[in-house]
Design an enzyme around this catalytic site. Structure first.
Site, PDB file in Angstrom:
ATOM      1  N   ASP A  85       4.494  -6.974  55.667  1.00  4.86           N
ATOM      2  CA  ASP A  85       4.109  -5.862  56.542  1.00  4.86           C
ATOM      3  C   ASP A  85       4.716  -4.571  56.024  1.00  4.86           C
ATOM      4  OD1 ASP A  85       2.913  -5.027  59.249  1.00  4.86           O
ATOM      5  OD2 ASP A  85       4.939  -4.207  59.344  1.00  4.86           O
ATOM      6  N   TYR A 127       6.163   4.497  55.142  1.00  5.63           N
ATOM      7  CA  TYR A 127       7.508   3.947  54.923  1.00  5.63           C
ATOM      8  C   TYR A 127       8.071   4.421  53.599  1.00  5.63           C
ATOM      9  CZ  TYR A 127       6.701   0.563  58.732  1.00  5.63           C
ATOM     10  OH  TYR A 127       6.451  -0.044  59.940  1.00  5.63           O
ATOM     11  N   HIS A 130      -1.418   2.704  63.198  1.00  4.16           N
ATOM     12  CA  HIS A 130       0.023   2.637  63.435  1.00  4.16           C
ATOM     13  C   HIS A 130       0.425   3.095  64.834  1.00  4.16           C
ATOM     14  CE1 HIS A 130       4.071   3.000  61.032  1.00  4.16           C
ATOM     15  NE2 HIS A 130       4.196   2.270  62.111  1.00  4.16           N
ATOM     16  N   ASN A 152       1.330  -0.291  68.504  1.00  3.97           N
ATOM     17  CA  ASN A 152       1.827   0.722  69.449  1.00  3.97           C
ATOM     18  C   ASN A 152       0.710   1.373  70.256  1.00  3.97           C
ATOM     19  OD1 ASN A 152       4.672   0.540  68.711  1.00  3.97           O
ATOM     20  ND2 ASN A 152       4.040   1.455  66.771  1.00  3.97           N
TER      21      ASN A 152
END
Length: 311
Positions: free
Chosen positions: A40, A45, A125, A156
């Site tokens: 993941d 990131y 995301h 989310n």
């Protein structure tokens, strides 16, 4: 929820930033050697710890590892996310969002960094309510039609938004979101108290109801609370300072002792026995080896009743 056997997912958020590439390679190797499959990551990131101020480091490390390990792409499945990558370095408010253009551009850039022609699962995301949901649904559905993403999911997102998006997908004849990713662990913050971490959305009973009714996969993040179950130097956030946490940790210790397991392994087993795939981040090989050993931990009905009753 879907009828697969839940499995540990390797969270790679810190690869290329807090976790150097050589150590990340060792963790990835150990994960695969231990039977792990899902990785993941996300296109953002980790911009907040990268001197460049934008994401992509984690995906680049995974891409380099795939190139260095011929055949590894046939072994692992890759999940990445779009929505939060800053368009301006060090400016999270400039995040790409979920317009059709942003979704398509974000995925194209992710594929380039990963060095692959498709991802196995693509996540939205977080919500982007500045964009019509119909537009986002159409963009994700189009990527599945093109084979760029094999499955799509919502991270989310409120349960009602997911169900609305699934209804829109049915109306448009495109692939719907079939996976949910939310924050969840054995300990819980004080009721009605927002968590300090921006953008995190806690798993709710409504999310589980939706998943069970519609056969959706559920992944949990922050499953091990950043090491707080086992590390005295990483105490739980203040929002978890309440009597319920004390009860849970006492029962957790008892169950771990009875099963000759670690606290982390019992927490992961508890999640998996609910049909949830826990995402586990690791900065060292022993951490992911410990997590994978949770697949062998079996909680009986008495253990589950005690753990759930303490919450």
């Amino acid at each position: 929820m879907d009828n697969r056997d839940p499995r540990i997912v390797l969270g790679t958020m810190d690869f290329g930033t807090r976790v150097a590439p050589d150590r990340a390679f060792a963790i990835l190797d150990a994960f695969v050697a231990g039977g792990g499959v899902w990785l993941d990551t996300a296109n953002c990131y980790s911009f907040w710890t990268d001197p460049a101020g934008v994401g992509g480091a984690s995906e680049r490390v995974i891409g380099a590892w795939l190139r260095a390990r011929p055949g590894a792409r046939d072994t692992v499945r890759i999940a990445t996310k779009v929505r939060h990558n800053p368009l301006v370095p060090h400016a999270p408010d400039s995040a790409e969002g979920l317009s059709a253009h942003a979704v398509h551009a974000g995925v194209e850039e992710s594929l380039g960094r990963l060095g692959v022609d498709h991802v196995d699962l693509l996540w939205a995301h977080a919500e982007d309510r500045s964009v019509p949901l119909e537009e986002t649904v159409g963009a994700f559905g189009d990527l599945v039609t093109k084979g760029v993403a094999l499955r799509i999911g919502a991270a989310n997102h409120a349960a009602w938004r997911v169900e609305r998006a699934r209804s829109l997908a049915r109306e448009r004849g495109v692939e719907p979101w079939t996976s949910l990713q939310l924050r969840h662990s054995l300990v819980q913050p004080r009721p009605l108290t927002p968590v300090a971490e921006g953008g995190h959305r806690l798993l709710t009973p409504e999310d589980l109801d939706l998943a069970r009714a519609e056969g959706l996969a559920v992944w949990s993040y922050s499953s091990l609370m950043w090491g707080s179950y086992v590390r005295a130097d990483k105490p739980l956030p203040s929002t978890y300072d309440h009597p319920g946490t004390t009860r849970v940790l006492a029962v957790l210790d008892d169950v771990a002792d009875e099963l000759a397991a670690t606290r982390n392994q019992v927490v992961l087993a508890w999640l998996m026995q609910q049909g949830i795939d826990p995402i586990v981040g690791a900065s060292r090989v022993p951490q992911i080896e410990e997590a994978l050993a949770a697949h062998s931990v079996r909680l009986d009905s008495g253990h589950l009743a005690r753990l759930d009753g303490a919450r």
